[in-house]
Design an enzyme around this catalytic site. Structure first.
Site, PDB file in Angstrom:
ATOM      1  N   HIS A 178      10.484  55.161  31.494  1.00  0.00           N
ATOM      2  CA  HIS A 178      10.229  55.381  30.077  1.00  0.00           C
ATOM      3  C   HIS A 178      10.704  54.234  29.181  1.00  0.00           C
ATOM      4  O   HIS A 178      10.378  54.217  27.987  1.00  0.00           O
ATOM      5  CB  HIS A 178      10.903  56.684  29.621  1.00  0.00           C
ATOM      6  CG  HIS A 178      12.380  56.544  29.485  1.00  0.00           C
ATOM      7  ND1 HIS A 178      13.218  56.443  30.587  1.00  0.00           N
ATOM      8  CD2 HIS A 178      13.172  56.449  28.391  1.00  0.00           C
ATOM      9  CE1 HIS A 178      14.459  56.307  30.167  1.00  0.00           C
ATOM     10  NE2 HIS A 178      14.458  56.310  28.845  1.00  0.00           N
ATOM     11  N   HIS A 237      11.330  51.206  24.352  1.00  0.00           N
ATOM     12  CA  HIS A 237      11.548  52.611  24.713  1.00  0.00           C
ATOM     13  C   HIS A 237      10.260  53.375  24.417  1.00  0.00           C
ATOM     14  O   HIS A 237       9.969  53.678  23.264  1.00  0.00           O
ATOM     15  CB  HIS A 237      12.716  53.171  23.903  1.00  0.00           C
ATOM     16  CG  HIS A 237      13.262  54.447  24.431  1.00  0.00           C
ATOM     17  ND1 HIS A 237      12.602  55.653  24.288  1.00  0.00           N
ATOM     18  CD2 HIS A 237      14.394  54.708  25.111  1.00  0.00           C
ATOM     19  CE1 HIS A 237      13.327  56.604  24.852  1.00  0.00           C
ATOM     20  NE2 HIS A 237      14.424  56.065  25.362  1.00  0.00           N
TER      21      HIS A 237
END
Length: 171
Positions: free
Chosen positions: A76, A91
């Site tokens: 992620h 992110h």
């Protein structure tokens, strides 16, 4: 800088080009202020300064040349660190660590040397929505102690992955 400085670099052995870093958009979408991210860790710049992107597609590229220093199993997020020690965190989405890598596919791994714009991961944005997570993608300079200033090249505009979004002047 005079002509000799341009030819031979500054007197401290570094050139002016070593003092400016352009950060590229890691994902296509609309660039928004980092303060608009609905997570105080990013919005209050606790990790560093940067921007966020509301992604339009799921191809994610490296924002700077360097080495992938972190890419967790959940895929992620990742960090890229350049030769000058500047580290940029990408992110993808919020709370996406909880997806355990579902909907994410890595093209490279931690330790890989990359050029700015190299593909690193792909993400299924629909999977993020189905998991009831937000897609907004913070792009954060985590090594602000080495940064003199950050200039936003775009804001509230749609960019493509690989477009310049930030100009960073180093100390």
């Amino acid at each position: 800088m005079g002509i000799l400085g341009k030819l031979f670099g500054s007197s401290d052995g570094s050139s002016s080009e070593d003092k400016v870093l352009t950060i590229l958009a890691p994902i296509s979408g609309k660039v928004v202020s980092i303060t608009e991210v609905p997570d105080p860790t990013f919005a209050e710049k606790l990790l560093g300064d940067g921007v966020a992107i509301e992604p339009a597609e799921g191809s994610v590229v490296t924002p700077i040349a360097g080495t992938i220093t972190a890419l967790p199993d959940s895929l992620h997020a990742f960090t890229t660190k350049n030769a000058q020690g500047i580290e940029v965190l990408v992110h993808v989405g919020l709370e996406t660590v909880s997806m355990g890598g579902e909907g994410f596919d890595a093209k490279l791994s931690a330790g890989a040397d990359v050029q700015a714009g190299d593909p690193i991961i792909t993400v299924n944005l629909k999977a993020i929505e189905e998991a009831e997570n937000l897609k907004i993608t913070p792009v954060v300079i985590t090594s602000m102690h080495k940064v003199e200033s950050v200039e936003f090249l775009v804001k509230d505009q749609v960019v493509k992955a690989g477009d310049p979004i930030l100009k960073v002047t180093l100390i």
